[in-house]
Write a protein that holds these residues in place. Structure first.
Motif, PDB file in Angstrom:
ATOM      1  N   MET A  30      28.941  11.532  12.713  1.00  0.00           N
ATOM      2  CA  MET A  30      29.912  11.684  10.366  1.00  0.00           C
ATOM      3  C   MET A  30      29.515  10.085  10.490  1.00  0.00           C
ATOM      4  O   MET A  30      29.935   9.242   9.674  1.00  0.00           O
ATOM      5  CB  MET A  30      30.264  11.998  10.931  1.00  0.00           C
ATOM      6  N   ASN A  31      30.250   9.384  11.956  1.00  0.00           N
ATOM      7  CA  ASN A  31      30.930   8.360  12.319  1.00  0.00           C
ATOM      8  C   ASN A  31      29.868   7.330  11.860  1.00  0.00           C
ATOM      9  O   ASN A  31      30.251   5.926  11.150  1.00  0.00           O
ATOM     10  CB  ASN A  31      31.296   8.128  13.479  1.00  0.00           C
ATOM     11  N   ALA A  32      28.394   7.040  12.258  1.00  0.00           N
ATOM     12  CA  ALA A  32      27.361   6.747  11.890  1.00  0.00           C
ATOM     13  C   ALA A  32      26.754   6.420  10.812  1.00  0.00           C
ATOM     14  O   ALA A  32      26.602   5.102   9.540  1.00  0.00           O
ATOM     15  CB  ALA A  32      25.679   7.240  13.021  1.00  0.00           C
ATOM     16  N   ALA A  33      26.895   7.486  10.000  1.00  0.00           N
ATOM     17  CA  ALA A  33      26.518   8.205   8.264  1.00  0.00           C
ATOM     18  C   ALA A  33      27.860   7.296   8.046  1.00  0.00           C
ATOM     19  O   ALA A  33      27.452   6.805   6.869  1.00  0.00           O
ATOM     20  CB  ALA A  33      27.273   9.432   7.802  1.00  0.00           C
ATOM     21  N   ALA A  54      29.063   2.628  16.542  1.00  0.00           N
ATOM     22  CA  ALA A  54      28.613   3.948  16.213  1.00  0.00           C
ATOM     23  C   ALA A  54      27.776   4.574  17.261  1.00  0.00           C
ATOM     24  O   ALA A  54      26.345   4.064  17.310  1.00  0.00           O
ATOM     25  CB  ALA A  54      27.511   3.709  15.022  1.00  0.00           C
ATOM     26  N   PRO A  55      28.709   4.638  18.759  1.00  0.00           N
ATOM     27  CA  PRO A  55      28.099   4.955  19.850  1.00  0.00           C
ATOM     28  C   PRO A  55      27.816   5.982  19.643  1.00  0.00           C
ATOM     29  O   PRO A  55      28.331   6.910  18.879  1.00  0.00           O
ATOM     30  CB  PRO A  55      29.364   4.472  20.440  1.00  0.00           C
ATOM     31  N   GLY A  56      27.269   7.139  21.201  1.00  0.00           N
ATOM     32  CA  GLY A  56      26.794   7.976  21.228  1.00  0.00           C
ATOM     33  C   GLY A  56      25.498   8.676  21.204  1.00  0.00           C
ATOM     34  O   GLY A  56      24.723   7.670  19.747  1.00  0.00           O
ATOM     35  N   GLU A  57      24.748   9.716  21.780  1.00  0.00           N
ATOM     36  CA  GLU A  57      23.980  10.172  21.868  1.00  0.00           C
ATOM     37  C   GLU A  57      23.474  11.037  20.553  1.00  0.00           C
ATOM     38  O   GLU A  57      21.870  10.527  20.237  1.00  0.00           O
ATOM     39  CB  GLU A  57      22.908  10.662  22.989  1.00  0.00           C
ATOM     40  N   PHE A  58      24.575  11.803  19.952  1.00  0.00           N
ATOM     41  CA  PHE A  58      23.949  12.646  19.272  1.00  0.00           C
ATOM     42  C   PHE A  58      23.729  11.362  17.799  1.00  0.00           C
ATOM     43  O   PHE A  58      23.946  11.093  16.668  1.00  0.00           O
ATOM     44  CB  PHE A  58      24.810  13.223  18.562  1.00  0.00           C
ATOM     45  N   ASP A  67      20.874  -0.352  20.075  1.00  0.00           N
ATOM     46  CA  ASP A  67      22.208  -1.500  20.869  1.00  0.00           C
ATOM     47  C   ASP A  67      22.631  -2.350  18.949  1.00  0.00           C
ATOM     48  O   ASP A  67      24.035  -2.264  19.432  1.00  0.00           O
ATOM     49  CB  ASP A  67      21.624  -2.629  21.248  1.00  0.00           C
ATOM     50  N   VAL A  68      22.230  -2.341  18.613  1.00  0.00           N
ATOM     51  CA  VAL A  68      22.928  -2.984  16.577  1.00  0.00           C
ATOM     52  C   VAL A  68      23.727  -1.310  16.966  1.00  0.00           C
ATOM     53  O   VAL A  68      24.695  -1.874  15.905  1.00  0.00           O
ATOM     54  CB  VAL A  68      21.840  -2.847  15.637  1.00  0.00           C
ATOM     55  N   LEU A  69      23.767  -0.638  16.703  1.00  0.00           N
ATOM     56  CA  LEU A  69      24.275   0.593  16.325  1.00  0.00           C
ATOM     57  C   LEU A  69      25.156   0.837  17.375  1.00  0.00           C
ATOM     58  O   LEU A  69      26.608   1.447  16.253  1.00  0.00           O
ATOM     59  CB  LEU A  69      23.068   2.191  16.064  1.00  0.00           C
ATOM     60  N   GLN A  70      25.249   0.682  18.499  1.00  0.00           N
ATOM     61  CA  GLN A  70      26.493   0.791  19.010  1.00  0.00           C
ATOM     62  C   GLN A  70      27.462  -0.760  18.808  1.00  0.00           C
ATOM     63  O   GLN A  70      28.581  -0.297  19.086  1.00  0.00           O
ATOM     64  CB  GLN A  70      26.369   1.023  20.575  1.00  0.00           C
ATOM     65  N   GLY A  98       0.659  -1.062  -0.273  1.00  0.00           N
ATOM     66  CA  GLY A  98      -0.153  -0.109  -0.195  1.00  0.00           C
ATOM     67  C   GLY A  98       0.471   1.419   0.195  1.00  0.00           C
ATOM     68  O   GLY A  98       0.105   2.100   0.043  1.00  0.00           O
ATOM     69  N   GLY A  99       2.073   1.205  -0.119  1.00  0.00           N
ATOM     70  CA  GLY A  99       3.274   2.233   0.038  1.00  0.00           C
ATOM     71  C   GLY A  99       4.027   2.087   0.023  1.00  0.00           C
ATOM     72  O   GLY A  99       4.625   0.616  -0.656  1.00  0.00           O
ATOM     73  N   ARG A 100       5.559   3.226   0.258  1.00  0.00           N
ATOM     74  CA  ARG A 100       6.458   2.451   0.172  1.00  0.00           C
ATOM     75  C   ARG A 100       7.556   3.176   1.636  1.00  0.00           C
ATOM     76  O   ARG A 100       6.957   4.292   1.408  1.00  0.00           O
ATOM     77  CB  ARG A 100       7.299   2.920  -0.938  1.00  0.00           C
ATOM     78  N   SER A 101       7.581   2.859   3.125  1.00  0.00           N
ATOM     79  CA  SER A 101       8.862   3.318   3.767  1.00  0.00           C
ATOM     80  C   SER A 101      10.120   3.409   3.279  1.00  0.00           C
ATOM     81  O   SER A 101      10.427   2.737   2.474  1.00  0.00           O
ATOM     82  CB  SER A 101       8.857   2.415   4.349  1.00  0.00           C
ATOM     83  N   ILE A 102      10.650   4.430   3.357  1.00  0.00           N
ATOM     84  CA  ILE A 102      12.378   5.006   2.988  1.00  0.00           C
ATOM     85  C   ILE A 102      13.131   5.140   4.775  1.00  0.00           C
ATOM     86  O   ILE A 102      11.967   5.139   5.752  1.00  0.00           O
ATOM     87  CB  ILE A 102      11.674   6.283   3.000  1.00  0.00           C
ATOM     88  N   GLY A 103      14.133   4.505   4.620  1.00  0.00           N
ATOM     89  CA  GLY A 103      14.626   4.629   5.821  1.00  0.00           C
ATOM     90  C   GLY A 103      15.994   3.997   5.436  1.00  0.00           C
ATOM     91  O   GLY A 103      16.799   4.667   4.654  1.00  0.00           O
ATOM     92  N   ILE A 104      16.502   4.481   6.890  1.00  0.00           N
ATOM     93  CA  ILE A 104      18.517   4.805   6.674  1.00  0.00           C
ATOM     94  C   ILE A 104      19.188   3.222   6.647  1.00  0.00           C
ATOM     95  O   ILE A 104      20.130   3.547   6.579  1.00  0.00           O
ATOM     96  CB  ILE A 104      18.526   5.134   8.495  1.00  0.00           C
ATOM     97  N   GLY A 105      18.424   2.431   6.181  1.00  0.00           N
ATOM     98  CA  GLY A 105      19.212   1.422   5.266  1.00  0.00           C
ATOM     99  C   GLY A 105      18.904  -0.071   6.536  1.00  0.00           C
ATOM    100  O   GLY A 105      17.925  -0.079   7.203  1.00  0.00           O
ATOM    101  N   THR A 106      18.865  -1.129   5.701  1.00  0.00           N
ATOM    102  CA  THR A 106      18.137  -2.579   6.260  1.00  0.00           C
ATOM    103  C   THR A 106      19.209  -3.087   7.159  1.00  0.00           C
ATOM    104  O   THR A 106      19.980  -4.206   6.719  1.00  0.00           O
ATOM    105  CB  THR A 106      17.843  -3.575   4.882  1.00  0.00           C
ATOM    106  N   ILE A 107      19.527  -2.434   8.057  1.00  0.00           N
ATOM    107  CA  ILE A 107      21.359  -2.659   8.996  1.00  0.00           C
ATOM    108  C   ILE A 107      20.819  -4.259   9.210  1.00  0.00           C
ATOM    109  O   ILE A 107      22.401  -5.200   9.479  1.00  0.00           O
ATOM    110  CB  ILE A 107      21.463  -1.810   9.766  1.00  0.00           C
ATOM    111  N   VAL A 108      19.823  -4.944  10.628  1.00  0.00           N
ATOM    112  CA  VAL A 108      19.993  -5.803  10.915  1.00  0.00           C
ATOM    113  C   VAL A 108      20.202  -6.402   9.655  1.00  0.00           C
ATOM    114  O   VAL A 108      20.914  -7.751  10.255  1.00  0.00           O
ATOM    115  CB  VAL A 108      18.952  -5.813  11.807  1.00  0.00           C
TER     116      VAL A 108
END
Length: 292
Positions: free
Chosen positions: A236-239, A158-162, A150-153, A28-38
């Motif tokens: 920038m590290n997360a990117a 890529a740790p850090g609250e920012f 948790d995956v991000l870190q 019904g639509g399309r989602s846009i995400g930061i990436g299929t990380i997991v």
């Protein structure tokens, strides 16, 4: 990042205690995400491509997604620190984008942000935690399973609250695209393009959302001065860690630029930095740029 004590958004819906359901992906639509990380790291799927995209949702066809039974959403509990963080960051994106839209003679309509666990029904079909955070234009909501942090870190380094704030700002960047009419224009082109052309278009969409995240960071810190030394570097590290080339390399696969849908690490950093250093929406025109 000194976020505590700032305004929290009332646009956060907590669906973690019964939201979601099974079922396949709707069309019904399309989602846009930061990436299929997991999925990229664990499942070995096609890197950088949202599962909804793989199933053809990116073309935007079909009717409404099948409805799924789920508990009514409500506000997060007051003592949930992670939810308070997300609510605070979302509130600041509301403030920043409302001012920028007003300055341009327009009105910003803030998105809802939904916290969920595992899976959830959305206006773009069934969302899964394995997709990572995503934005659904079909219902104008950002979705995030907080276990992604948790995956991000721990898995992505890529740790850090920012870095976490950048993730939210990126998804809100997709909402800004929707508000500006960019999403509709892109969708109108997709059905007439090859898969390779759609991949290239998707890269430009995602890099613009990164740039919009940088625009938010610029104006956010100017207004609040709440960033600490190293916060921008953590974003920038997360990117970099979620660039298509980085994810493919981390999986032991060959880097295939033609398969990129979110951009390389260098591109994602460059466009976030473009937005951050200029604070200008005009600096985020990835569609006209000859060099990404």
């Amino acid at each position: 990042m000194r976020w505590e004590g700032n305004r929290e958004s009332s646009n956060v819906e907590d669906a973690r205690d019964g939201g979601g359901g099974g079922g396949g992906f709707g069309l019904g639509g399309r989602s846009i995400g930061i990436g299929t990380i997991v999925i990229a790291l664990i499942g070995g799927a096609i890197f950088g491509i949202n599962p909804l995209t793989i199933l053809g949702v990116i073309s935007g066809g079909g009717g409404p997604a099948p409805s799924q039974q789920q508990a009514p959403a409500h506000a997060p509990p007051a003592g949930d620190r992670q939810a308070k963080f997300v609510s605070t960051v979302l509130a600041d994106t509301e403030d920043v984008w409302a001012k920028l839209f007003t300055a341009g003679g327009a009105t910003y309509h803030a998105p809802k942000l939904v916290l969920f666990r595992g899976s959830i029904g959305t206006g773009c079909g069934a969302g899964q935690a394995a997709m990572g955070p995503f934005y659904c234009p079909g219902d104008q909501k950002v979705y995030i399973d907080l276990s992604f942090y948790d995956v991000l870190q721990k898995k992505l380094g890529a740790p850090g609250e920012f870095a976490q704030a950048y993730v939210i700002a990126h998804e809100v960047g997709h909402h800004v695209q929707d508000e500006l009419g960019i999403t509709r224009k892109v969708d109108s082109l997709r059905s007439r393009q090859s898969q390779a052309q759609n991949n290239a278009m998707s890269v430009r969409v995602e890099l613009q959302a990164d740039c919009f995240a940088g625009v938010w960071a610029h104006h956010s810190d100017q207004g609040k001065r709440w960033l600490d030394p190293g916060d921008i570097e953590s974003a920038m590290n997360a990117a970099a860690k979620i660039g298509d080339d980085a994810l493919q390399s981390a999986s032991g696969r060959s880097v295939v630029p033609e398969s990129f849908t979110h951009g390389s690490s260098a591109q994602r950093q460059r466009w976030f930095n473009n937005g951050y250093t200029t604070g200008s929406v005009k600096a985020c025109d990835t569609f006209s740029s000859n060099s990404l």
